[in-house]
Design an enzyme around this catalytic site. Sequence first.
Site, PDB file in Angstrom:
ATOM      1  CG  ASN A  66       8.782  -0.333  -1.133  1.00 30.93           C
ATOM      2  OD1 ASN A  66       9.327  -1.374  -1.465  1.00 30.93           O
ATOM      3  ND2 ASN A  66       7.786   0.197  -1.826  1.00 30.93           N
TER       4      ASN A  66
ATOM      5  CB  CYS B 288       8.369   1.577  -7.638  1.00 27.88           C
ATOM      6  SG  CYS B 288       6.756   1.876  -8.430  1.00 27.88           S
TER       7      CYS B 288
ATOM      8  CD  GLU C 150       7.227  -0.996  -5.347  1.00 25.43           C
ATOM      9  OE1 GLU C 150       7.283  -0.048  -4.552  1.00 25.43           O
ATOM     10  OE2 GLU C 150       6.645  -0.921  -6.454  1.00 25.43           O
TER      11      GLU C 150
ATOM     12  CG  ASN D  11       4.060  -3.667  -7.096  1.00 25.74           C
ATOM     13  OD1 ASN D  11       3.293  -4.358  -6.457  1.00 25.74           O
ATOM     14  ND2 ASN D  11       5.282  -4.087  -7.404  1.00 25.74           N
TER      15      ASN D  11
ATOM     16  CE  LYS E  94       8.946   3.607  -4.184  1.00 22.96           C
ATOM     17  NZ  LYS E  94       7.671   2.915  -4.487  1.00 22.96           N
TER      18      LYS E  94
ATOM     19  CD  GLU F  98       4.777   3.195  -2.608  1.00 21.98           C
ATOM     20  OE1 GLU F  98       5.947   3.079  -2.177  1.00 21.98           O
ATOM     21  OE2 GLU F  98       4.491   3.175  -3.810  1.00 21.98           O
TER      22      GLU F  98
END
Length: 312
Positions: free
Chosen positions: A110, A172, A47, A197, A127, A146
């Site tokens: 993402n 993730c 990621e 991550n 994501k 995020e």
Amino acid sequence: MARIVHTASAQMGPIAKSETRRDTVKRLVALMREAKGRGAELVVFTELALVTFFPRWLIEDEAELDSYYERQMPGPDTQPLFDEARKLGIGFYLGYAELVVEDGRKRRFNTSILVDRSGGIVGKYRKVHLPGHAAPQPGRRHQHLEKRYFEPGNLGFPVWRAFDGVMGMCICNDRRWPETYRVMGLQGVEMVMLGYNTPYDHTGHPDIDGLTQFHNHLSMQAGAYQNATWVIGTAKCGIEEGSNMVGQSVIVAPSGEIVAMAVSLEDEIITARCDLDLGRRYRETIFDFARHREPEAYRLIVERKGAVPPAA
């Protein structure tokens, strides 16, 4: 005839805030070459593989924030990765921060892509399950913003026919949610690629954070087994800008067994001979969705949820 995909997980050690994209891409190319040298035809990167994990900071300058995103893929700095893939005849999964103009406005996601052996992009995923917060939290050494810097993905959980199989992607925190695997499992997915991550202090509760490594593997192994699919999990790990991040990149078989695992907190390649037909045994027996899954019962449960008294 067996459908074997020799697959590599390309774990990455820390990326410093000062590290340039070109330098980072050189690391990716080196990992790709090592993977190819060990017989891999598909390599899974992590990621946000091109930059440090910038959501750990509050960034109020928009130009600075934009500098972490890719406006095109490939771009000038990432083209060497595609060129090397074409030269070596190896495909790859790559996670990155994506900036696009859609619906007449700037949008940030993402994102990950799957690239075939010819260097062509097969598919894109954004994501869905964004962790963290939209605003800085008091008392935290590192933020997890995020929700501030990305929108939830708007492409769903599609699958693609590539590498002689049915391939899926997630990123993730998606790995913790059973819906992620099940939506792809219902489409016959045979390999799920994901980069992560993950810091050790991501919840702020020591009892939960102390189980970070256990939960990391638990979620991927359960997803693999319950959906009869290979799962390739690739970490960005080590101490990155003061944040301690989880490693233990793994390749998980449809049995739920870990068949390869990284042992360092640095750039490291692990590989496995992934037989895509192995999942068929589970889909035809324990997890034969057509015979054993009962979607009508699930619908009734959802419809009747109002009849369940709330907890005191």
